[in-house]
Design a protein around this motif. Structure first.
Motif, short mmCIF file in Angstrom:
data_model
loop_
_atom_site.label_atom_id
_atom_site.label_comp_id
_atom_site.label_asym_id
_atom_site.label_seq_id
_atom_site.Cartn_x
_atom_site.Cartn_y
_atom_site.Cartn_z
N LEU A 1 -14.69 -18.75 -10.99
CA LEU A 1 -13.38 -19.20 -11.47
C LEU A 1 -13.51 -19.90 -12.83
O LEU A 1 -12.67 -19.71 -13.72
CB LEU A 1 -12.76 -20.14 -10.44
N LEU B 1 -7.30 -22.04 -6.36
CA LEU B 1 -7.40 -21.08 -7.47
C LEU B 1 -6.77 -21.67 -8.72
O LEU B 1 -5.97 -21.04 -9.42
CB LEU B 1 -6.74 -19.75 -7.10
N VAL C 1 -9.00 -11.15 -9.36
CA VAL C 1 -8.40 -12.47 -9.49
C VAL C 1 -7.67 -12.47 -10.83
O VAL C 1 -8.30 -12.32 -11.87
CB VAL C 1 -9.46 -13.59 -9.43
#
Length: 199
Positions: A66, A136, A171
């Motif tokens: 991420l 997220l 993502v």
């Protein structure tokens, strides 16, 4: 004689039953092993802006993954000039959800005209990144400089919040917004800067 045949038939049936139970047990064990392997299998996730493949196991998104995605996204969004607008458009379409891309495209038409008239460019120097894999969500803090061809017009400390969304094996960015000081989630976990302590 008949009794011997009956006994022999019973033994054959017993052997067949034992063999059948063994095959069923073996099949059940193989299916169970396959199910466990599928649940714990590693998933390959492709980051649109990276040349290498990253793997995720289970259903979660790792902190490192991420953070790298947020760094690349921030670079695309905040290091821009009139000459890089075409590159920006292509990358944003790959990085964002379709809904987010439509919103960004609409919002940037006016900004693009202004940027082309003033010939202004901007550069972002990141200082810190706060990552929340469970949500997220990522916050990127740094210094944003706006300049024309000769000099820096504006230099300011800025924070941006990036929210991502999982869509299958991708993502994608759902939102990229500037944050005010009181909106920063990561402010409580970052070490205090000297300038913060003097306030």
């Amino acid at each position: 004689m008949k009794m011997d045949n009956v006994m022999k038939g019973a033994r054959d049936v017993g052997r067949r039953n034992t063999l059948l139970i063994g095959i069923l047990a073996l099949s059940a064990a193989a299916n169970l092993g396959q199910a466990v392997a599928l649940v714990s299998a590693r998933q390959t996730i492709l980051v649109p802006t990276l040349t290498e493949e990253l793997t995720l196991s289970g259903g979660g998104v790792s902190r490192d993954y991420l953070e790298r995605l947020a760094r690349d996204t921030t670079f695309v969004f905040l290091n821009r000039s009139p000459q890089t607008e075409e590159f920006f458009d292509k990358q944003v379409e790959r990085l964002t959800t379709p809904e987010t891309y439509r919103e960004i495209k609409t919002a940037l038409i006016a900004e693009r005209l202004q940027r082309q008239e003033s010939r202004a460019s901007q550069v972002f120097y990141p200082n810190s990144i706060y990552v929340s894999p469970k949500e997220l969500y990522v916050e990127v803090n740094g210094r944003l400089e706006t300049m024309n061809t000769r000099e820096i017009i504006k230099s300011e400390d800025k924070s941006y919040g990036l929210t991502f969304e999982r869509q299958g094996s991708l993502v994608l960015l759902r939102s990229f917004v500037p944050l005010a000081k009181n909106e920063e989630k990561g402010a409580n976990v970052r070490p205090k800067q000297e300038s913060d302590l003097q306030q």
